[in-house]
Design a protein around this motif. Structure first.
Motif, PDB file in Angstrom:
ATOM      1  N   GLY A 188       0.820  -1.188   0.000  1.00 21.09           N
ATOM      2  CA  GLY A 188       0.000   0.000   0.000  1.00 21.09           C
ATOM      3  C   GLY A 188       0.863   1.250   0.000  1.00 21.09           C
ATOM      4  O   GLY A 188       2.089   1.195  -0.005  1.00 21.09           O
ATOM      5  N   CYS A 189       0.201   2.387  -0.009  1.00 22.55           N
ATOM      6  CA  CYS A 189       0.927   3.653  -0.011  1.00 22.55           C
ATOM      7  C   CYS A 189       0.178   4.646   0.855  1.00 22.55           C
ATOM      8  O   CYS A 189      -1.022   4.493   1.101  1.00 22.55           O
ATOM      9  CB  CYS A 189       1.069   4.188  -1.435  1.00 22.55           C
ATOM     10  SG  CYS A 189      -0.512   4.616  -2.196  1.00 22.55           S
ATOM     11  N   ALA A 195       4.480  12.387  -2.197  1.00 27.90           N
ATOM     12  CA  ALA A 195       5.034  12.657  -3.534  1.00 27.90           C
ATOM     13  C   ALA A 195       4.828  11.492  -4.498  1.00 27.90           C
ATOM     14  O   ALA A 195       4.975  11.673  -5.714  1.00 27.90           O
ATOM     15  CB  ALA A 195       6.527  12.967  -3.408  1.00 27.90           C
ATOM     16  N   HIS A 196       4.498  10.308  -3.991  1.00 26.28           N
ATOM     17  CA  HIS A 196       4.304   9.159  -4.875  1.00 26.28           C
ATOM     18  C   HIS A 196       3.121   9.380  -5.831  1.00 26.28           C
ATOM     19  O   HIS A 196       3.085   8.792  -6.911  1.00 26.28           O
ATOM     20  CB  HIS A 196       4.081   7.890  -4.050  1.00 26.28           C
ATOM     21  CG  HIS A 196       3.014   8.024  -3.009  1.00 26.28           C
ATOM     22  ND1 HIS A 196       3.248   8.629  -1.796  1.00 26.28           N
ATOM     23  CD2 HIS A 196       1.719   7.643  -2.998  1.00 26.28           C
ATOM     24  CE1 HIS A 196       2.129   8.614  -1.082  1.00 26.28           C
ATOM     25  NE2 HIS A 196       1.189   8.030  -1.798  1.00 26.28           N
ATOM     26  N   TRP A 197       2.149  10.224  -5.454  1.00 27.16           N
ATOM     27  CA  TRP A 197       1.032  10.511  -6.347  1.00 27.16           C
ATOM     28  C   TRP A 197       1.481  11.373  -7.525  1.00 27.16           C
ATOM     29  O   TRP A 197       0.921  11.271  -8.615  1.00 27.16           O
ATOM     30  CB  TRP A 197      -0.102  11.189  -5.589  1.00 27.16           C
ATOM     31  CG  TRP A 197      -0.712  10.323  -4.537  1.00 27.16           C
ATOM     32  CD1 TRP A 197      -0.731  10.528  -3.194  1.00 27.16           C
ATOM     33  CD2 TRP A 197      -1.399   9.065  -4.752  1.00 27.16           C
ATOM     34  NE1 TRP A 197      -1.378   9.490  -2.549  1.00 27.16           N
ATOM     35  CE2 TRP A 197      -1.802   8.586  -3.481  1.00 27.16           C
ATOM     36  CE3 TRP A 197      -1.717   8.312  -5.880  1.00 27.16           C
ATOM     37  CZ2 TRP A 197      -2.492   7.391  -3.320  1.00 27.16           C
ATOM     38  CZ3 TRP A 197      -2.399   7.117  -5.721  1.00 27.16           C
ATOM     39  CH2 TRP A 197      -2.780   6.672  -4.458  1.00 27.16           C
ATOM     40  N   GLU A 233       4.283  11.004  -8.972  1.00 32.31           N
ATOM     41  CA  GLU A 233       4.914  10.054  -9.894  1.00 32.31           C
ATOM     42  C   GLU A 233       3.880   9.380 -10.791  1.00 32.31           C
ATOM     43  O   GLU A 233       4.195   8.944 -11.898  1.00 32.31           O
ATOM     44  CB  GLU A 233       5.689   9.004  -9.098  1.00 32.31           C
ATOM     45  CG  GLU A 233       6.843   9.585  -8.277  1.00 32.31           C
ATOM     46  CD  GLU A 233       7.509   8.539  -7.399  1.00 32.31           C
ATOM     47  OE1 GLU A 233       7.081   7.368  -7.458  1.00 32.31           O
ATOM     48  OE2 GLU A 233       8.438   8.894  -6.659  1.00 32.31           O
ATOM     49  N   LEU A 234       2.637   9.297 -10.318  1.00 29.70           N
ATOM     50  CA  LEU A 234       1.566   8.726 -11.131  1.00 29.70           C
ATOM     51  C   LEU A 234       0.934   9.762 -12.054  1.00 29.70           C
ATOM     52  O   LEU A 234       0.114   9.416 -12.907  1.00 29.70           O
ATOM     53  CB  LEU A 234       0.489   8.107 -10.245  1.00 29.70           C
ATOM     54  CG  LEU A 234       0.591   6.599 -10.005  1.00 29.70           C
ATOM     55  CD1 LEU A 234       1.901   6.245  -9.317  1.00 29.70           C
ATOM     56  CD2 LEU A 234      -0.592   6.103  -9.180  1.00 29.70           C
ATOM     57  N   GLY A 235       1.307  11.024 -11.881  1.00 27.07           N
ATOM     58  CA  GLY A 235       0.806  12.046 -12.790  1.00 27.07           C
ATOM     59  C   GLY A 235      -0.219  12.979 -12.208  1.00 27.07           C
ATOM     60  O   GLY A 235      -0.896  13.700 -12.955  1.00 27.07           O
ATOM     61  N   PHE A 236      -0.364  12.996 -10.876  1.00 26.99           N
ATOM     62  CA  PHE A 236      -1.177  14.025 -10.247  1.00 26.99           C
ATOM     63  C   PHE A 236      -0.297  15.257 -10.011  1.00 26.99           C
ATOM     64  O   PHE A 236       0.931  15.167  -9.986  1.00 26.99           O
ATOM     65  CB  PHE A 236      -1.763  13.533  -8.924  1.00 26.99           C
ATOM     66  CG  PHE A 236      -2.863  12.521  -9.091  1.00 26.99           C
ATOM     67  CD1 PHE A 236      -4.132  12.913  -9.471  1.00 26.99           C
ATOM     68  CD2 PHE A 236      -2.627  11.167  -8.865  1.00 26.99           C
ATOM     69  CE1 PHE A 236      -5.155  11.983  -9.635  1.00 26.99           C
ATOM     70  CE2 PHE A 236      -3.635  10.233  -9.017  1.00 26.99           C
ATOM     71  CZ  PHE A 236      -4.900  10.635  -9.404  1.00 26.99           C
ATOM     72  N   GLN A 237      -0.941  16.404  -9.782  1.00 29.21           N
ATOM     73  CA  GLN A 237      -0.171  17.637  -9.671  1.00 29.21           C
ATOM     74  C   GLN A 237       0.525  17.775  -8.325  1.00 29.21           C
ATOM     75  O   GLN A 237       1.542  18.457  -8.223  1.00 29.21           O
ATOM     76  CB  GLN A 237      -1.079  18.856  -9.891  1.00 29.21           C
ATOM     77  CG  GLN A 237      -1.584  18.970 -11.318  1.00 29.21           C
ATOM     78  CD  GLN A 237      -2.317  20.275 -11.553  1.00 29.21           C
ATOM     79  OE1 GLN A 237      -2.009  21.294 -10.963  1.00 29.21           O
ATOM     80  NE2 GLN A 237      -3.312  20.238 -12.430  1.00 29.21           N
ATOM     81  N   GLY A 238      -0.040  17.164  -7.290  1.00 28.23           N
ATOM     82  CA  GLY A 238       0.543  17.327  -5.966  1.00 28.23           C
ATOM     83  C   GLY A 238       0.404  16.071  -5.135  1.00 28.23           C
ATOM     84  O   GLY A 238       0.175  14.968  -5.649  1.00 28.23           O
TER      85      GLY A 238
END
Length: 365
Positions: free
Chosen positions: A185-186, A191-193, A195-200
């Motif tokens: 899980g996360c 910041a891992h979000w 890396e998936l392409g969210f802004q923040g």
């Protein structure tokens, strides 16, 4: 007396000391029952002291007033770390289990979405002349039996991400695990979000205009066994050295285009033909993402000209939804062919081997 004390054997002194109390600390991974920490486990000194003190005092008792300010701050930071590691924003050490698209959809079907349904705009009433022109030249209206499903889709688009809804958190976790191929899980924030392409650090801030429907379409994309290879290939393209783009932000933009097409009755004919709404929305979303990835690779797209690609995609989605869906069908039929030998190089050509071209497309410059 001093001589007698000095002659006391070490074994006797050791027996005189009471054995230390055995305390078990929670760890990140869920356990079936309490287990002692392994010998190699280490806990930062200040954080350990704060947690141990709280366990020893018991609930409802205040900590030692003599604790230093640094120790108190360290204890608060340690507790905050445990809360972040839970993945739910709570104090549990377990991350939420994955969820299927069907289970997530059933949740929204049975959930109380009165607030979100109230935000769904009723179809704009036309005048006599407008109604006549629409009847003669415009797209057909959605059949009455499909109105409820259309309302559900639009209500999900008005439903915000809620940390207190476990299903919402499970959707987030499943998307993360499917794209990253991770079994772990996360945290809810981090910041891992990005890396998936969210802004923040908070995906919820990027869902304006699409709500939970934006996450549901990503969930569908990464869970459908036919589409998962495409989703991961596009995600890989989004991380290209020069042609990178924010995957999830692009996905939210595609969902917004699909919602507009539904509201403008551009999809009524296809929905009536298939007797479903959400299924058409999901397939059109995947078809639009496929087309975007093709144009992006072929025309060397970058973030700076992303708006031109999205404009082209909006026109294709609203004007020729059926042809977009056919291109997806062609891609899926081609994907059933035997796979090519594995390679360590990144290849994007397979994304665009659809065999179907949209008529009258204008190339982007």
């Amino acid at each position: 007396m001093s001589g007698a004390a000095g002659s006391e054997r070490p074994e006797e002194r050791q027996r005189a000391v009471p054995p230390p109390q055995k305390i078990i600390l929670g760890v990140q991974t869920p356990l079936k029952g309490p287990e002692p920490l392994s010998r190699g486990a280490q806990i930062p000194a200040l954080g350990q002291e704060g947690v141990l003190q709280e366990l020893l005092l018991g609930a409802g008792q205040s900590p030692d007033p003599g604790i230093s300010e640094e120790q108190q701050q360290a204890r608060e930071e340690w507790e905050a770390l445990e809360e972040i590691q839970s993945g739910l924003g709570g104090t549990s050490g377990s991350s939420p289990p994955p969820i299927s698209f069907t289970e997530a959809l059933q949740h929204f079907q049975s959930a109380e979405l009165s607030g979100s349904r109230g935000k769904v705009r009723a179809p704009r009433r036309r005048g006599i002349l407008g109604a006549l022109l629409h009847c003669l030249c415009g797209p057909p209206q959605l059949q009455p039996q499909l109105r409820e499903e259309q309302e559900l889709a639009l209500a999900m688009a008005h439903c915000a991400l809620d940390d207190s809804e476990r299903v919402h958190m499970r959707i987030l976790q499943t998307i993360y695990q499917q794209l990253t191929r991770s079994r772990l899980g996360c945290p809810r924030y981090g910041a891992h979000w990005e890396e998936l392409g969210f802004q923040g650090a908070d995906p919820g801030t990027d869902l304006r205009g699409t709500g939970m429907l934006g996450l549901m379409q990503i969930l569908f994309f990464v869970l459908d066994s036919r589409l998962l290879p495409l989703a991961r290939e596009i995600f890989q393209l989004s991380q290209h050295e020069t042609q990178n783009f924010p995957f999830c932000i692009m996905s939210v933009n595609i969902t917004r285009i699909v919602i507009q097409a539904l509201q403008e009755e551009r999809l009524s004919r296809e929905c009536n033909r298939r007797q479903q709404v959400i299924g058409v929305l999901n397939d059109l979303y995947a078809a639009a993402f496929l087309r975007l990835s093709c144009l992006w690779r072929q025309q060397h797209g970058t973030v700076t000209n992303a708006s031109f690609f999205l404009k082209d995609l909006e026109l294709s989605t609203k004007k020729k939804p059926r042809q977009l869906l056919k291109s997806l069908e062609a891609y899926l039929s081609c994907s059933l062919r035997p796979p090519s030998p594995p390679s360590s190089q990144i290849h994007f050509s397979s994304i665009c081997d659809t065999g179907v071209e949209l008529e009258g497309d204008s190339r982007l410059i």
